[in-house]
Scaffold this active site. Structure first.
Site, short mmCIF file in Angstrom:
data_model
loop_
_atom_site.label_atom_id
_atom_site.label_comp_id
_atom_site.label_asym_id
_atom_site.label_seq_id
_atom_site.Cartn_x
_atom_site.Cartn_y
_atom_site.Cartn_z
N LYS A 1 22.32 115.36 29.26
CA LYS A 1 21.95 114.17 28.49
C LYS A 1 20.44 113.93 28.56
O LYS A 1 19.83 113.56 27.56
CB LYS A 1 22.72 112.95 29.00
CG LYS A 1 24.19 113.02 28.67
CD LYS A 1 24.96 111.88 29.32
CE LYS A 1 26.45 111.98 29.00
NZ LYS A 1 27.23 110.95 29.68
N HIS B 1 28.95 107.46 44.81
CA HIS B 1 30.40 107.41 44.66
C HIS B 1 30.86 106.03 45.12
O HIS B 1 30.38 105.53 46.13
CB HIS B 1 31.09 108.45 45.54
CG HIS B 1 30.56 109.84 45.39
ND1 HIS B 1 29.44 110.27 46.06
CD2 HIS B 1 30.98 110.88 44.65
CE1 HIS B 1 29.21 111.53 45.74
NE2 HIS B 1 30.12 111.92 44.88
#
Length: 128
Positions: free
Chosen positions: A61, A112
């Site tokens: 991206k 995370h």
């Protein structure tokens, strides 16, 4: 100077399902040998695999390209320094595209939480 910014959010349970369903076919298609060793050395390997996958997506991206542009997942590799800081290295077509865009450094942040892994990359040139 910033060349690009990429971010990706991955649902960890989705990667866990992919690992269960496709096992080594998925792992060997997407991850490098050192990434595989890193993740498989962890107690719940689906968690680090999710983060490593998020980094790959974030890099694509940031470069403004997709995986269908003739690049391979393994051309984006995440490693960690002695303190655990993630670092990204490129090879093959992805490296060529980054050079064409004059990318000299890739800064990455990886996290995370719960059922999600997130990665953000900032691509810069030498003039930072």
């Amino acid at each position: 100077m910033i060349i690009g910014i990429g971010i990706d959010l991955v649902k960890i349970s989705r990667v866990q399902e992919m690992l269960s369903r496709w096992e080594d076919r998925f792992i060997n298609r997407v991850f490098t040998p050192s990434e595989i060793a890193y993740a498989q050395n962890k107690k719940s390997q689906h968690i680090p695999f999710s983060g490593l996958f998020a980094v790959k997506e974030a890099v694509l991206k940031g470069l403004g390209i997709g995986s269908q542009m003739g690049v391979r997942w393994q051309e984006i590799e995440t490693s960690h320094d002695d303190l655990g800081k993630p670092m990204v290295s490129l090879s093959g077509k992805v490296q060529q595209i980054a050079r064409e865009q004059r990318v000299s450094d890739i800064f990455v942040s990886l996290s995370h939480d719960g059922d999600y892994a997130i990665a953000q990359v900032i691509l810069t040139d030498e003039t930072r």
